[in-house]
Design an enzyme around this catalytic site. Structure first.
Site, PDB file in Angstrom:
ATOM      1  N   ASP A 161       0.920  -1.284   0.057  1.00 15.44           N
ATOM      2  CA  ASP A 161       0.106   0.061  -0.017  1.00 15.44           C
ATOM      3  C   ASP A 161       0.974   1.096   0.058  1.00 15.44           C
ATOM      4  OD1 ASP A 161      -1.943   2.218   0.614  1.00 15.44           O
ATOM      5  OD2 ASP A 161      -3.302   0.692   1.381  1.00 15.44           O
TER       6      ASP A 161
ATOM      7  N   SER B 237      -7.095   4.132  -1.369  1.00 14.08           N
ATOM      8  CA  SER B 237      -6.962   2.813  -1.393  1.00 14.08           C
ATOM      9  C   SER B 237      -7.935   1.820  -1.739  1.00 14.08           C
ATOM     10  CB  SER B 237      -6.360   2.130  -0.108  1.00 14.08           C
ATOM     11  OG  SER B 237      -5.015   2.665   0.163  1.00 14.08           O
TER      12      SER B 237
ATOM     13  N   HIS C 191     -10.130  -2.803   6.368  1.00 17.11           N
ATOM     14  CA  HIS C 191      -9.501  -1.621   5.873  1.00 17.11           C
ATOM     15  C   HIS C 191      -9.747  -1.925   4.204  1.00 17.11           C
ATOM     16  CE1 HIS C 191      -6.262   1.652   5.614  1.00 17.11           C
ATOM     17  NE2 HIS C 191      -7.127   1.880   6.715  1.00 17.11           N
TER      18      HIS C 191
ATOM     19  N   GLU D  29      -1.510  -8.042   1.738  1.00  9.97           N
ATOM     20  CA  GLU D  29      -1.009  -6.692   1.555  1.00  9.97           C
ATOM     21  C   GLU D  29      -0.073  -6.177   2.740  1.00  9.97           C
ATOM     22  OE1 GLU D  29      -3.322  -2.302   1.816  1.00  9.97           O
ATOM     23  OE2 GLU D  29      -3.836  -3.840   3.208  1.00  9.97           O
TER      24      GLU D  29
ATOM     25  N   ASP E 293       2.046   2.590   3.648  1.00 12.91           N
ATOM     26  CA  ASP E 293       1.102   3.799   3.505  1.00 12.91           C
ATOM     27  C   ASP E 293       1.088   4.442   4.768  1.00 12.91           C
ATOM     28  OD1 ASP E 293      -1.012   5.389   1.989  1.00 12.91           O
ATOM     29  OD2 ASP E 293      -2.180   4.577   3.716  1.00 12.91           O
TER      30      ASP E 293
ATOM     31  N   HIS F 244       2.149   8.595   5.397  1.00 13.92           N
ATOM     32  CA  HIS F 244       1.449   9.233   5.861  1.00 13.92           C
ATOM     33  C   HIS F 244       1.891  10.124   7.088  1.00 13.92           C
ATOM     34  CE1 HIS F 244      -1.848   9.076   2.973  1.00 13.92           C
ATOM     35  NE2 HIS F 244      -2.103   7.787   3.330  1.00 13.92           N
TER      36      HIS F 244
ATOM     37  N   HIS G 295      -1.270   3.147  -4.997  1.00 13.24           N
ATOM     38  CA  HIS G 295      -0.836   4.189  -5.388  1.00 13.24           C
ATOM     39  C   HIS G 295       0.245   4.485  -5.106  1.00 13.24           C
ATOM     40  CE1 HIS G 295      -1.576   5.302  -1.391  1.00 13.24           C
ATOM     41  NE2 HIS G 295      -2.719   4.502  -1.501  1.00 13.24           N
TER      42      HIS G 295
ATOM     43  N   HIS H 146      -1.201  11.047  -0.971  1.00 16.42           N
ATOM     44  CA  HIS H 146      -0.715  10.222  -1.808  1.00 16.42           C
ATOM     45  C   HIS H 146      -0.242  10.913  -3.061  1.00 16.42           C
ATOM     46  CE1 HIS H 146      -4.104   7.052  -0.626  1.00 16.42           C
ATOM     47  NE2 HIS H 146      -2.879   7.227   0.440  1.00 16.42           N
TER      48      HIS H 146
HETATM   49 ZN    ZN Z   1      -3.098   6.218   2.187  1.00 21.08          ZN
END
Ligand code: ZN
Ligand code: NAG
Ligand code: NAG
Ligand code: NAG
Length: 542
Positions: A77, A127, A190, A350, A355, A359, A397, A473
């Site tokens: 991710d 996502s 999620h 995953e 990710d 962030h 992404h 992102h």
């Molecule tokens: Zn994210």
């Protein structure tokens, strides 16, 4: 050789050469004498041999054209292309090497492609819409999962029309008599893992109260946890590993580690999952820590639900590895469990917290989570034959981490650039365009981040240009790596929504053209098969 020299001379004779020097300093940031880090690399022969070995490997490589019995999709991710370059450098540097020349395991796969990640109404994706693309083969609305773009985000009514639901590749595998499973380091509800099983107008509807909070009826729009336990295909998944116990438990019930649930409908979905399996007379087990999981090893039940945290799994570098399973351990047990089906399986794995670390501008954690997923890929590649098992590794992404400056070879990837900014203040090789790591300028200058007391700690935020609560992102393409039957189908630059179609082609499942249909080019036949498939899947859903 001569023409190459001529070319360089021509470039330097041109006026651009002068500007080129300004843009590309001769020996950037270095006051020390030039030292070569890897002596062998000074020889032209070294690079020629490196290339010849690569050509030989390509010529000798035989692509399997069998049906892919098994398909494993790994999703990093937020694993942008700069994240790959930085993670592989860290991998090499942890081994005491210069690092840049290192390769992660999946970077050795024979095919690489690029996927475009935008969604129907979003230039830069989330996502949820990307999960719908890479699992269901359809681009959709930002924030929506398993429905097409006729459904606006949070539009419960629109999402109740089943003609707007889209099936995932897990459903295509199940319809073919194969098994399916899902493994993640995030909450199992999620957005990315939900792409395997949920049909929902808002990724935030992970438990019933979240649906109620938006003023919707939970009978019409059931939450994601409930869909996993009671709806097709969630209730057919043989392996479910992740975090997120809180979305399965009532608010007045504490889980095994003392955390309270989020549900306000008084339902204990972990118990309901167990009861559903009992009712269907299939062996089953719920586990919530590593010891319990490992003790299953020799006697795997038909169905396993593993929820290892109330929220997301811990970051690998911060987890207690006695009590928390690694992504590699989860992947291995999932593969061993699903491999019992002779027809094959689809497994989604995953690495979901790359990710989250990005962030929060926590770059070391983001890179380490990438390397953890790479270990899981390596384990899958050991367990599954290249001859009959397709492994695809990609991201949903990008992120806005930059890999910048003019540091010299082998320079610490997590350190400051060898260069200084215009005011003589250090800056990091890895930083971000935006996020929480913003520092106010002092007297018009950037502060010296390397002097901060928690500098380089795991919770230390890299510096950014634009202050934002969370880093965003990125809109750039993501890489796709493939190994196994028909891997060369994954080459090129294409829409992310092609991915499940390509996997289904190799595995001979789902709608559309299949590798196995080989000789049947007669027009009409694929259409008939497709109609039959639709009929069968609708029967399955009853
Ligand atoms: Zn994210
Ligand atoms: C459940 O499965 C077991 C073992 O396969 C079998 O002996 C038993 O009859 C089954 N019970 C029902 C109610 O189907
Ligand atoms: C990890 O968990 C085990 C079992 O609860 C405990 O004994 C151990 O002290 C923990 N280790 C750390 C580093 O917290
Ligand atoms: C930045 O901080 C580091 C570590 O304290 C120090 O060595 C360096 O001289 C500082 N540089 C500037 C320009 O203040």
């Amino acid at each position: 050789m001569r023409s190459l020299l001529t070319c360089l001379v021509t470039v330097c004779v041109a006026a651009a050469c002068v500007r080129g020097d300004r843009y590309h300093p001769a020996d950037p940031g270095s006051r020390a004498a030039a030292t070569v880090v890897n002596r062998a690399e000074t020889s032209a022969n070294y690079w020629a041999q490196e290339a010849q070995a690569a050509i030989k490997a390509r010529l000798e490589h035989k692509e399997s054209v069998k049906k892919a019995r098994n398909v494993v999709m790994f999703l990093g991710d937020g694993m942008s292309v700069p994240t790959l370059a930085a993670a592989r450098t860290l991998l090499g540097q942890r081994r005491g090497e210069t690092g840049e020349e290192a390769k992660m395991n999946f970077e050795k796969f024979p095919t690489v492609g690029l996927a475009k990640t935008y969604c129907v109404n979003a230039q830069i994706a989330d996502s949820a819409c990307t999960a719908t693309a890479y699992l269901c083969g359809v681009k959709t609305t930002y924030g929506a999962i398993g429905v097409n773009a006729e459904v606006a985000r949070r539009d419960c009514d629109a999402s109740t029309d089943t003609s707007r639901h889209v099936a995932s590749i897990a459903e295509w595998a199940l319809a073919d008599g194969r098994d399916a499973g899902v493994v993640t380091t995030t909450r199992i509800t999620h957005a990315s893992p939900a792409g395997v099983y949920a049909k929902v107008a808002d990724r935030d509807w992970e438990h019933n109260q979240a649906v109620l909070n938006h003023g919707h009826d939970t009978d019409r729009c059931p939450d994601i946890a409930l869909q996993l336990v009671h709806k097709h295909p969630g209730n057919k998944l043989k392996v479910i590993f992740g975090g997120g116990r809180r979305n399965f438990l009532p608010i007045d019930v504490r889980d095994e580690e003392g955390e309270v649930g989020r549900r306000t409908d008084n339902r204990n979905l972990i118990r309901e999952w167990l009861q559903d399996k009992e009712d269907r007379n299939v062996t089953n087990k719920y586990v919530w820590n590593r010891q319990q999981l490992m003790s299953l090893n020799d006697d795997l039940p038909e169905y396993i639900l593993g929820l290892f945290e109330s929220n997301h799994l811990q970051y690998n570098l911060q987890a207690n590895l006695t009590t928390e399973p690694t992504l590699t351990e989860l992947t291995e047990i999932a593969i061993r469990s699903l491999s019992r089906n002779e027809k094959g399986f689809f497994l989604f794995v995953e690495g979901g917290r790359i990710d989250h670390a990005h962030h929060d501008n926590l770059v070391e954690l983001a890179l380490d989570e990438t390397l953890e997923m790479d270990k899981a890929v390596a384990r899958a590649a050991e367990l599954l034959s290249e001859d009959d098992s397709l492994i695809v590794v990609t991201a949903d992404h990008a992120h806005v981490m930059a890999f910048n400056g003019y540091s010299r070879r082998g320079h610490d990837i997590l350190g400051p650039s060898r260069d200084l900014d215009e005011d003589g203040v250090p800056y990091m090789t890895l930083s971000y365009t935006n996020g929480p790591g913003f520092r106010a300028h002092v007297d018009g200058k950037r502060p010296n981040v390397t002097a901060e007391s928690d500098y380089r700690g795991l919770q230390w935020e890299a510096h950014v240009d634009v202050p934002l609560e969370d880093e965003t992102h990125g809109g750039d393409d993501v890489a796709v790596f493939a190994r196994g039957p028909h891997h060369s189908m994954f080459t090129g630059l294409y829409e992310q929504s092609q991915l499940p179609h390509l996997m289904a082609y190799a595995a001979c499942i789902g709608p559309g053209r299949h590798a196995c249909s080989g000789a049947t080019h007669v027009l009409g036949q694929p259409v008939l098969l497709f109609a039959l498939f639709i009929l069968l899947t609708s029967l399955f859903q009853l």
